[in-house]
Design an enzyme around this catalytic site. Structure first.
Site, PDB file in Angstrom:
ATOM      1  N   GLU A   1       0.838  -1.219   0.000  1.00  0.00           N
ATOM      2  CA  GLU A   1       0.000   0.000   0.000  1.00  0.00           C
ATOM      3  C   GLU A   1       0.866   1.261   0.000  1.00  0.00           C
ATOM      4  O   GLU A   1       0.539   2.237  -0.675  1.00  0.00           O
ATOM      5  CB  GLU A   1      -0.962  -0.002   1.191  1.00  0.00           C
ATOM      6  CG  GLU A   1      -1.982  -1.141   1.191  1.00  0.00           C
ATOM      7  CD  GLU A   1      -2.805  -1.239  -0.087  1.00  0.00           C
ATOM      8  OE1 GLU A   1      -2.959  -0.239  -0.808  1.00  0.00           O
ATOM      9  OE2 GLU A   1      -3.291  -2.355  -0.366  1.00  0.00           O
TER      10      GLU A   1
ATOM     11  N   HIS B   1       1.947   2.131  -3.422  1.00  0.00           N
ATOM     12  CA  HIS B   1       0.965   2.893  -4.211  1.00  0.00           C
ATOM     13  C   HIS B   1       1.084   4.391  -3.946  1.00  0.00           C
ATOM     14  O   HIS B   1       0.901   5.199  -4.844  1.00  0.00           O
ATOM     15  CB  HIS B   1      -0.459   2.441  -3.891  1.00  0.00           C
ATOM     16  CG  HIS B   1      -0.849   1.126  -4.492  1.00  0.00           C
ATOM     17  ND1 HIS B   1      -0.573   0.781  -5.800  1.00  0.00           N
ATOM     18  CD2 HIS B   1      -1.513   0.068  -3.960  1.00  0.00           C
ATOM     19  CE1 HIS B   1      -1.049  -0.430  -6.037  1.00  0.00           C
ATOM     20  NE2 HIS B   1      -1.610  -0.904  -4.942  1.00  0.00           N
TER      21      HIS B   1
END
Ligand SMILES: [Zn+2]
Ligand SMILES: [Zn+2]
Length: 108
Positions: A60, A63
């Protein structure tokens, strides 16, 4: 900022998600809910839980640095459709993703 929660998360179009992040943003969130071995009928194991959490957190956060999903099943940026995908992938970025990350960091 990385949030860690214990709730079962989902977004429209998916039964569940392991985590979510702002693409090129500053905030990411992971859920431990489906990372516990017990959720999958296996005995409790903190080492496995930690390994899974580190992979999902790294994914995550990737990202937020502009990395997209990677076709390399061993790369931490590979999309986890199931816990098995999470277990198969490594905790590190593949050479491609690492090069992209370095390029992005050098721009900041
Ligand atoms: Zn992702
Ligand atoms: Zn990759």
């Amino acid at each position: 900022m990385l949030g860690v929660c214990d709730l079962d998360l989902f977004v429209p179009g998916y039964n569940f998600i392991f985590g979510e992040a702002e693409f090129m943003g500053t905030r990411a969130l992971i859920s431990l809910y489906r990372l516990y071995p017990q959720f999958w009928g296996e005995p409790p194991n903190d080492a496995i839980l930690l390994e899974r959490a580190v992979k999902e957190a790294t994914h995550e956060i990737g990202h937020t640095f502009g990395l997209r999903h990677c076709p390399n099943k061993r790369c931490v940026m590979h999309f986890s459709n199931s816990i098995w995908d999470t277990d198969i992938k490594g905790a590190l970025f593949c050479d491609n993703c690492q090069a992209q990350l370095k390029a992005e960091l050098s721009r900041r």
